[in-house]
Enzyme design. Structure first.
Site, PDB file in Angstrom:
ATOM      1  N   GLU A  82       1.111   3.845   1.630  1.00 31.72           N
ATOM      2  CA  GLU A  82       1.711   4.311   3.033  1.00 31.72           C
ATOM      3  C   GLU A  82       3.080   3.475   3.275  1.00 31.72           C
ATOM      4  O   GLU A  82       4.059   4.108   3.618  1.00 31.72           O
ATOM      5  CB  GLU A  82       0.902   4.374   4.259  1.00 31.72           C
ATOM      6  CG  GLU A  82      -0.362   5.168   4.091  1.00 31.72           C
ATOM      7  CD  GLU A  82      -1.771   4.384   3.614  1.00 31.72           C
ATOM      8  OE1 GLU A  82      -2.690   4.712   3.958  1.00 31.72           O
ATOM      9  OE2 GLU A  82      -1.204   3.616   2.505  1.00 31.72           O
ATOM     10  N   HIS A 120       0.867  -1.061   0.069  1.00 30.87           N
ATOM     11  CA  HIS A 120      -0.015  -0.253  -0.048  1.00 30.87           C
ATOM     12  C   HIS A 120       0.950   1.426  -0.061  1.00 30.87           C
ATOM     13  O   HIS A 120       2.084   1.189   0.339  1.00 30.87           O
ATOM     14  CB  HIS A 120      -0.939  -0.185   1.129  1.00 30.87           C
ATOM     15  CG  HIS A 120      -2.215  -0.865   1.100  1.00 30.87           C
ATOM     16  ND1 HIS A 120      -3.112  -1.259   2.322  1.00 30.87           N
ATOM     17  CD2 HIS A 120      -2.292  -1.949   0.187  1.00 30.87           C
ATOM     18  CE1 HIS A 120      -3.911  -2.191   1.617  1.00 30.87           C
ATOM     19  NE2 HIS A 120      -3.366  -2.614   0.613  1.00 30.87           N
ATOM     20  N   GLU A 140     -19.558  -0.551 -24.685  1.00 28.04           N
ATOM     21  CA  GLU A 140     -19.283  -0.030 -26.014  1.00 28.04           C
ATOM     22  C   GLU A 140     -20.415  -0.745 -27.115  1.00 28.04           C
ATOM     23  O   GLU A 140     -20.027  -1.129 -28.270  1.00 28.04           O
ATOM     24  CB  GLU A 140     -17.971  -0.395 -26.537  1.00 28.04           C
ATOM     25  CG  GLU A 140     -16.927   0.351 -25.724  1.00 28.04           C
ATOM     26  CD  GLU A 140     -15.588   0.379 -26.418  1.00 28.04           C
ATOM     27  OE1 GLU A 140     -15.290   0.217 -27.837  1.00 28.04           O
ATOM     28  OE2 GLU A 140     -14.439   0.715 -25.887  1.00 28.04           O
ATOM     29  N   ALA A 169     -18.997   7.171 -30.108  1.00 25.57           N
ATOM     30  CA  ALA A 169     -18.499   8.199 -30.653  1.00 25.57           C
ATOM     31  C   ALA A 169     -19.848   8.648 -31.725  1.00 25.57           C
ATOM     32  O   ALA A 169     -20.330   7.954 -32.185  1.00 25.57           O
ATOM     33  CB  ALA A 169     -17.428   7.848 -31.474  1.00 25.57           C
ATOM     34  N   SER A 184     -30.981  -0.074 -23.127  1.00 23.09           N
ATOM     35  CA  SER A 184     -31.368  -1.137 -21.976  1.00 23.09           C
ATOM     36  C   SER A 184     -30.524  -0.852 -20.789  1.00 23.09           C
ATOM     37  O   SER A 184     -31.165  -0.920 -19.747  1.00 23.09           O
ATOM     38  CB  SER A 184     -31.106  -2.427 -22.673  1.00 23.09           C
ATOM     39  OG  SER A 184     -31.216  -3.604 -21.771  1.00 23.09           O
TER      40      SER A 184
END
Length: 369
Positions: free
Chosen positions: A53, A51, A293, A155, A301
Site C-alpha cells: 500500500e 509494504h 526432497e 519425481a 516419516s
C-alpha cells in the site's frame, strides 16, 4: 464489476513479484484507481521493505485523495518492520479500500479494516477472496501455527517408481520439469533431505535459476553419518546448512561446525529426529516453509508426523517396472485404503511430456499407522 475484477487481478499479478524475497512476510499487491484511471501501484517486494500500500501511494502520479485502493490482503495496523499501512491510507485521503484476503495475523485479524472504517474510509472485504487467498497459503499457515508450511516433492515414473531396480534415477523427468523444481527451491525457505540422500547422491541442494534464492539446507542425520567430504559440508560456509541429529556426537559436531554448519540435537523417544520439535525450532527462526526432497523413508516419516501440508508429484512419461524398484513413500504403509493419507483434488500442470500434480494433504482423522 468486470473493471473491479481487473484491478484486483492486476494487484494479484503485482503481488507475485515478491516471490521469493517477501518471505516470511505475505505476498501483497495494491492498485490505486481514481476516476477510472490507475494512478499508482505497488507490491511488497522484499521482507523489511515497503509494504504494497505504501509503495503504491509513493508511486502515485497524482493526489490519491478520493481514490479507491484495491489490495490483496487486509492492510496491517501495527508497527512491525514497517509502520502500519492503515495510517498511510487514512492520511492519504483515499475514499475506499477493496480488500481481497483477510489477514489471520492476530495483530491484524479485522483490526485493519476496523481502523479504516473508524476513520471514515469505506471498506469492501472478501473481493475475489479465493484468488487472493491462493497467493498466501504459506503465510496463512505460518502466521497461525508458527511452524513452517511443509511440502513433499518427488519425481516418479507413470508406474510409480522413484528409480530403476539398479537405483539409477537420472532422469525420470525432462529439463523443463527439472527447471520448475528449482523455482520451488527458490520459493521455499528451506530444503530438507535425509542422510540417505546425501550418501547416495551427494547433492548440492542449491537453486540453479537466474534471480533465485538458495534455501537453507536441513539434513536429518540421526547419528551424524554425513562424510565431511560431502558437498553440503564443503559448501556450508556459503550456503547455510543445519544437521539435525537424534544422538549427540561431540566430535562430529565440532567437525561440522568447523566447516560452517550448525548442528541441532532433537531426538525423539524412538531414537530418531523429532519432527514436531524440528518444525517448532525452524518456525522460531522465521523459516516459514520447508521443501522435503528426501527418499521414501523420509517422506513416510514426515507424513506420519503430521507436518506435511502440500505434495508435488512430477510424473515422467515412462514405465520402469521391476518388483524391487522403489516407490515414492516407504515405511510400513497403510493396512487399508481407508487409512491412507488423503489428498485434495490435484492441480495439474504440463511440462512437455511430464505432468506435475499438486495436492493439499488433508488432515488425518485417525492416528498415523
Amino acid at each position: 464489476m468486470v473493471e473491479k475484477q481487473n484491478y484486483m487481478r492486476r494487484a494479484i499479478r503485482l503481488a507475485k513479484q515478491g516471490i521469493p524475497w517477501a518471505s516470511p512476510n505475505p505476498l501483497v499487491g495494491a492498485v490505486i484507481v481514481k476516476k477510472g484511471r490507475v494512478i499508482g501501484e505497488g507490491c511488497h517486494a522484499r521482507c523489511g521493505g515497503m509494504h504494497a500500500e505504501r509503495a503504491a501511494l509513493e508511486a502515485c502520479t497524482e493526489d490519491p485523495a478520493g481514490a479507491t485502493v484495491y489490495v490483496t490482503l487486509e492492510p496491517c495496523c501495527h508497527q512491525g518492520r514497517q509502520p502500519p499501512c492503515t495510517q498511510a491510507l487514512i492520511e492519504s485521503g483515499v475514499a475506499r479500500v477493496v480488500v481481497g484476503s483477510r489477514d489471520p495475523n492476530p495483530k491484524v485479524a479485522g483490526r485493519g479494516i476496523a481502523q479504516l472504517r473508524a476513520a471514515g474510509v469505506a471498506v469492501e472485504k472478501d473481493f475475489l477472496r479465493r484468488e487472493c487467498d491462493a497467493l498466501n497459503p504459506v503465510f496463512f499457515h505460518y502466521i497461525t501455527a508458527r511452524t513452517p508450511y511443509v511440502a513433499l516433492k518427488y519425481a516418479m515414473t507413470a508406474d510409480g517408481k522413484l528409480a530403476a531396480r539398479t537405483g539409477r534415477s537420472q532422469w525420470i523427468t525432462g529439463e523443463t520439469a527439472r527447471a520448475h523444481v528449482h523455482s520451488l527451491r527458490s520459493r521455499y525457505r528451506a530444503i530438507l533431505v535425509g542422510v540417505g540422500t546425501i550418501l547416495a547422491d551427494d547433492p548440492l541442494l542449491n537453486c540453479r535459476m537466474e534471480g533465485g534464492r538458495d534455501p537453507l539446507r536441513v539434513v536429518l542425520d540421526s547419528r551424524l553419518r554425513t562424510p565431511l567430504s560431502a558437498r553440503v559440508c564443503r559448501t556450508a560456509q556459503t550456503q547455510k546448512t543445519i544437521f539435525v541429529c537424534a544422538v549427540e556426537n561431540a566430535q562430529k559436531r565440532a567437525q561440522l561446525q568447523a566447516l560452517g554448519a550448525e548442528v541441532l540435537c532433537l531426538g525423539g523417544a524412538d531414537g530418531r529426529v523429532d519432527w514436531v520439535a524440528l518444525m517448532r525450532e525452524l518456525g522460531a527462526r522465521e523459516i516459514d516453509s520447508v521443501l522435503i526432497e528426501g527418499g521414501a523413508e523420509i517422506q513416510y516419516s514426515a507424513l506420519c508426523a503430521g507436518v506435511v501440508q502440500r505434495l508435488y508429484v512430477y510424473v515422467g512419461a515412462m514405465l520402469l517396472g521391476g518388483a524391487g524398484a522403489k516407490s515414492p513413500v516407504g515405511g510400513l504403509g497403510a493396512p487399508d485404503p481407508a487409512e491412507a493419507f488423503a489428498l485434495s483434488a490435484p492441480e495439474i500442470e504440463l511440462f512437455g511430456r511430464d505432468v506435475l500434480l499438486s495436492y493439499d494433504v488433508l488432515a488425518r482423522e485417525k492416528e498415523a499407522f
